[in-house]
Design an enzyme around this catalytic site. Structure first.
Site, short mmCIF file in Angstrom:
data_model
loop_
_atom_site.label_atom_id
_atom_site.label_comp_id
_atom_site.label_asym_id
_atom_site.label_seq_id
_atom_site.Cartn_x
_atom_site.Cartn_y
_atom_site.Cartn_z
N ASP A 110 -24.43 -6.79 -42.08
CA ASP A 110 -23.01 -7.04 -42.37
C ASP A 110 -22.18 -6.86 -41.11
OD1 ASP A 110 -23.17 -4.30 -42.26
OD2 ASP A 110 -22.29 -3.92 -44.23
N SER A 111 -22.84 -6.57 -39.99
CA SER A 111 -22.18 -6.64 -38.67
C SER A 111 -21.63 -8.04 -38.44
CB SER A 111 -23.16 -6.26 -37.56
OG SER A 111 -24.35 -7.02 -37.66
N ASP A 122 -28.35 -7.03 -45.67
CA ASP A 122 -27.50 -5.86 -45.98
C ASP A 122 -26.82 -6.03 -47.33
OD1 ASP A 122 -27.68 -3.89 -44.06
OD2 ASP A 122 -26.14 -4.76 -42.77
N LYS A 182 -31.03 -3.70 -47.49
CA LYS A 182 -30.70 -2.46 -46.78
C LYS A 182 -29.41 -1.89 -47.34
CE LYS A 182 -29.36 -2.37 -42.23
NZ LYS A 182 -28.01 -1.78 -42.34
N GLU A 210 -26.67 1.72 -47.07
CA GLU A 210 -26.25 2.85 -46.23
C GLU A 210 -26.02 4.09 -47.07
OE1 GLU A 210 -22.89 1.81 -43.80
OE2 GLU A 210 -23.81 -0.07 -43.13
N GLU A 244 -29.13 5.10 -37.10
CA GLU A 244 -28.14 4.59 -36.15
C GLU A 244 -27.36 5.73 -35.49
OE1 GLU A 244 -25.66 1.42 -37.59
OE2 GLU A 244 -24.38 1.47 -35.80
O1 KIV Z 1 -25.10 -4.58 -39.89
C1 KIV Z 1 -25.94 -4.43 -38.99
O2 KIV Z 1 -26.11 -5.27 -38.11
C2 KIV Z 1 -26.73 -3.20 -38.99
C3 KIV Z 1 -27.45 -2.86 -37.72
C4 KIV Z 1 -26.48 -2.40 -36.72
C5 KIV Z 1 -28.54 -1.88 -37.95
O3 KIV Z 1 -26.74 -2.48 -39.94
#
Ligand code: KIV
Length: 268
Positions: free
Chosen positions: A47-48, A86, A115, A117, A184
Site C-alpha cells: 500500500d506504499s 497488502d 499482508k 500490520e 520494518e
Molecule cells: O507497503 C509497502 O510497500 C510495505 C513495504 C514497505 C514492506 O509494506
C-alpha cells in the site's frame, strides 16, 4: 524449462538452507516482467503505492479497490515469484472483515498471500485467515498504517519494552499461522534475534542484514524518490550503464550475497 513457482514452502526451504530471499514492491505489469527477469523471489503489491504512485502523505487513504486493481495488474504478468498483496487500512479490523478483504485480493487481485500490520491483537484474525486457506504475512516494527498513532516514521523497538513487544508479537503471529513476517525499521540486532527465534522466514526493511531476506520499495531502490529517500535504502540505478534491468539484477545479487544492506544502510 521455466523455473518452478515460488511458494511459501519454497521460502521456508530457502530459510532452512540459508538462502536469502529477494523481495521488492511492484505495482504494475511492466515492472512485474522486469522484476521476474531479474530473479526477484517475492513481489509485494504494497500500500506504499499510495505514497509513490498517488502522492499521498501516508498509506492510510489507500482503498481496497485500488489494491485489487494494482494486484490484478501485477498478477497478469507474474510467472515465478510469490505475489503478496497488502490489506489496506481498516479492512481487517475484525476476522470477518479480513476474510472478505482477503477474498477480494485473492480472487480478483490474484495474490497468493496477504499482508497485514500488527501483532498479538491480530491473532484471531490471522488464525481465521489461515484456517480458511489464506496464507498470511505479518508486518511488525514500524507500521506505516499506524503512523498517526506512532507520531511519525521512526525506528521501533529501541527500548527494552518496545523490543519485548515486537519479539512477543512475532511469536504470536507465527503461532497463529502466519507463514512470513516483514520487520520494518527495527535495530539490526533485534531483527537478527527474532529471525533466529522463528521458524518462518523474516524479511527485513531497514532492519539490517541478519534477516532471511530483504524488501525495498521499488521507487526508492531505483533512486526515483528524490523527496524523501529513506536512509536504509540504496539507489541501485545510480552510475549504471545497464539501466533498470541491471539495477534490479544487482539488487537481487547483493541481497543473495548478504552485501545489502551494508553498514551505511543499517540501524543499530
Ligand atoms: O507497503 C509497502 O510497500 C510495505 C513495504 C514497505 C514492506 O509494506
Amino acid at each position: 524449462m521455466p523455473s518452478p513457482r515460488v511458494t511459501i514452502s519454497t521460502l521456508a526451504a530457502m530459510k532452512g538452507r540459508g538462502e536469502r530471499i529477494a523481495c521488492l514492491t511492484c505495482y504494475d505489469a511492466t515492472f512485474t516482467r522486469l522484476l521476474e527477469r531479474a530473479g526477484v523471489d517475492v513481489l509485494l503489491v504494497g500500500d506504499s503505492l499510495g505514497m509513490v504512485l498517488q502522492g499521498q502523505e501516508t498509506t492510510v487513504p489507500v482503498t481496497l479497490d485500488q489494491m485489487v486493481y494494482h494486484c490484478a495488474c501485477v498478477a497478469r504478468r507474474q510467472e515465478r515469484a510469490l505475489l503478496i498483496g497488502d490489506m489496506p487500512f481498516l479492512t481487517y479490523a475484525t476476522p470477518e472483515h479480513a476474510l472478505a478483504t482477503a477474498g477480494r485480493l485473492m480472487q480478483e487481485g490474484g495474490v497468493h498471500m496477504v499482508k497485514l500490520e500488527g501483532g498479538a491483537a491480530l491473532v484471531e484474525t490471522v488464525a481465521a485467515l489461515t484456517t480458511h486457506g489464506v496464507p498470511v504475512c505479518g508486518h511488525l516494527g514500524l507500521l506505516p498504517q499506524s503512523v498517526h498513532r506512532l507520531g511519525g516514521y521512526r525506528v521501533q523497538g529501541r527500548d527494552a519494552a518496545g523490543a519485548r513487544t515486537i519479539r512477543d508479537d512475532a511469536v504470536a503471529l507465527q503461532n497463529a499461522g502466519a507463514g512470513l513476517l516483514v520487520l520494518e525499521c527495527v535495530p539490526a540486532a533485534l531483527a537478527a534475534e527474532i529471525r533466529a527465534s522463528l521458524t518462518i522466514p523474516v524479511i527485513g526493511i531497514g532492519a539490517g542484514a541478519g534477516c532471511d531476506g530483504q524488501v525495498l520499495v521499488l521507487h526508492d531502490m531505483l533512486g526515483l524518490n528524490t523527496d524523501r529517500p529513506p536512509s536504509f535504502s540504496k539507489d541501485f540505478l545510480a552510475g549504471r550503464s545497464d539501466g533498470v534491468a541491471g539495477a534490479l539484477a544487482s539488487y537481487v545479487r547483493e541481497v543473495k550475497a548478504g552485501t545489502f544492506p551494508g553498514p551505511e544502510q543499517t540501524t543499530v
